[in-house]
Motif scaffolding. Structure first.
Motif, PDB file in Angstrom:
ATOM      1  N   GLN A  88       1.119  -9.789  -3.971  1.00 42.63           N
ATOM      2  CA  GLN A  88       1.619  -8.412  -3.999  1.00 42.63           C
ATOM      3  C   GLN A  88       0.627  -7.485  -3.303  1.00 42.63           C
ATOM      4  OE1 GLN A  88       2.134  -6.959  -8.006  1.00 42.63           O
ATOM      5  NE2 GLN A  88       3.519  -5.344  -7.357  1.00 42.63           N
ATOM      6  N   ILE A  90      -0.103  -3.289  -3.195  1.00 43.09           N
ATOM      7  CA  ILE A  90       0.223  -2.016  -3.845  1.00 43.09           C
ATOM      8  C   ILE A  90      -0.570  -0.918  -3.145  1.00 43.09           C
ATOM      9  CG2 ILE A  90       0.122  -0.688  -5.986  1.00 43.09           C
ATOM     10  CD1 ILE A  90       0.150  -3.386  -7.485  1.00 43.09           C
ATOM     11  N   ASN A  92      -1.773   2.736  -3.619  1.00 45.78           N
ATOM     12  CA  ASN A  92      -2.031   3.770  -4.620  1.00 45.78           C
ATOM     13  C   ASN A  92      -1.591   3.272  -5.987  1.00 45.78           C
ATOM     14  OD1 ASN A  92      -3.152   6.186  -5.410  1.00 45.78           O
ATOM     15  ND2 ASN A  92      -1.299   7.364  -5.077  1.00 45.78           N
ATOM     16  N   SER A  93      -0.434   3.699  -6.491  1.00 43.41           N
ATOM     17  CA  SER A  93       0.059   3.232  -7.784  1.00 43.41           C
ATOM     18  C   SER A  93       1.577   3.086  -7.698  1.00 43.41           C
ATOM     19  CB  SER A  93      -0.306   4.220  -8.891  1.00 43.41           C
ATOM     20  OG  SER A  93       0.449   5.407  -8.761  1.00 43.41           O
ATOM     21  N   PRO A  94       2.168   2.276  -8.569  1.00 43.43           N
ATOM     22  CA  PRO A  94       3.626   2.123  -8.526  1.00 43.43           C
ATOM     23  C   PRO A  94       4.364   3.450  -8.779  1.00 43.43           C
ATOM     24  CG  PRO A  94       2.648   0.343  -9.775  1.00 43.43           C
ATOM     25  CD  PRO A  94       1.548   1.325  -9.486  1.00 43.43           C
ATOM     26  N   PRO A  97       3.619   5.732  -4.898  1.00 43.41           N
ATOM     27  CA  PRO A  97       3.265   4.797  -3.822  1.00 43.41           C
ATOM     28  C   PRO A  97       2.911   5.487  -2.507  1.00 43.41           C
ATOM     29  CG  PRO A  97       5.625   4.798  -4.185  1.00 43.41           C
ATOM     30  CD  PRO A  97       5.025   5.686  -5.242  1.00 43.41           C
ATOM     31  N   GLU A 100       5.429   2.041   1.679  1.00 41.23           N
ATOM     32  CA  GLU A 100       6.843   1.724   1.462  1.00 41.23           C
ATOM     33  C   GLU A 100       7.199   0.538   2.345  1.00 41.23           C
ATOM     34  OE1 GLU A 100       8.564   6.214   0.770  1.00 41.23           O
ATOM     35  OE2 GLU A 100       8.551   5.427   2.814  1.00 41.23           O
ATOM     36  N   ASP A 132      -3.010  -8.413  -4.772  1.00 40.55           N
ATOM     37  CA  ASP A 132      -3.050  -9.416  -5.838  1.00 40.55           C
ATOM     38  C   ASP A 132      -2.944 -10.760  -5.154  1.00 40.55           C
ATOM     39  OD1 ASP A 132      -2.580 -11.246  -7.850  1.00 40.55           O
ATOM     40  OD2 ASP A 132      -0.828 -10.232  -8.648  1.00 40.55           O
TER      41      ASP A 132
END
Length: 145
Positions: A88, A90, A92-94, A97, A100, A132
């Motif tokens: 995964q 990412i 910033n944060s979910p 975001p 995109e 991740d």
């Protein structure tokens, strides 16, 4: 890619540690040049052997960076530092975001590749890009313009 950056960082830390050790040896009044050299080599070797903690050994790089523009496509590359493969990305944060349309094109733990677009609502600033890698994580900063 990221490995060269890590190696350059380690070399910089090693050189800095060597200078600090040499200065400390001089201040401490060590008269022997060989004692000073041994201290520098010992401190340098210790710093080269240090690694990030287990779980944080993935290396990630985003390009173009800095001054990425809104909507621009970015390339995310790196290695998993012992992890099983890219799972995964990412930005910033979910909840807020920065990235995109994230697409993992190659999840190889020795060299992964992903593409994404910078969100249209992002202004000028700095935000984290996290990966991740199945047991290992990595982070870098993305500078937007």
């Amino acid at each position: 890619m990221g490995n060269r950056k890590t190696v350059r960082t380690l070399i910089g830390f090693t050189a800095s540690a060597g200078l600090v050790a040499a200065a400390a040896a001089g201040i401490a009044g060590l008269n022997s040049a060989s004692a000073s050299t041994e201290n520098v080599q010992k401190v340098s070797a210790e710093n080269v052997q240090k690694q990030p903690p287990k779980g944080a050994r993935a290396v990630v790089e985003v390009s173009p960076n800095p001054t990425t523009k809104r909507g621009e496509e970015v390339t995310i590359t790196g290695n998993c530092g012992g992890g099983t493969g890219l799972k995964q990305v990412i930005g910033n944060s979910p909840e807020n975001p920065v990235l995109e349309n994230i697409r993992i094109l190659k999840s190889d733990p020795n060299g992964f590749l992903a593409k994404a677009n910078v969100a249209q609502h992002i202004g000028n600033g700095v935000g984290p890009v996290l990966v991740d890698c199945g047991g290992e994580a990595g982070v870098t900063l993305l500078v937007t313009h």
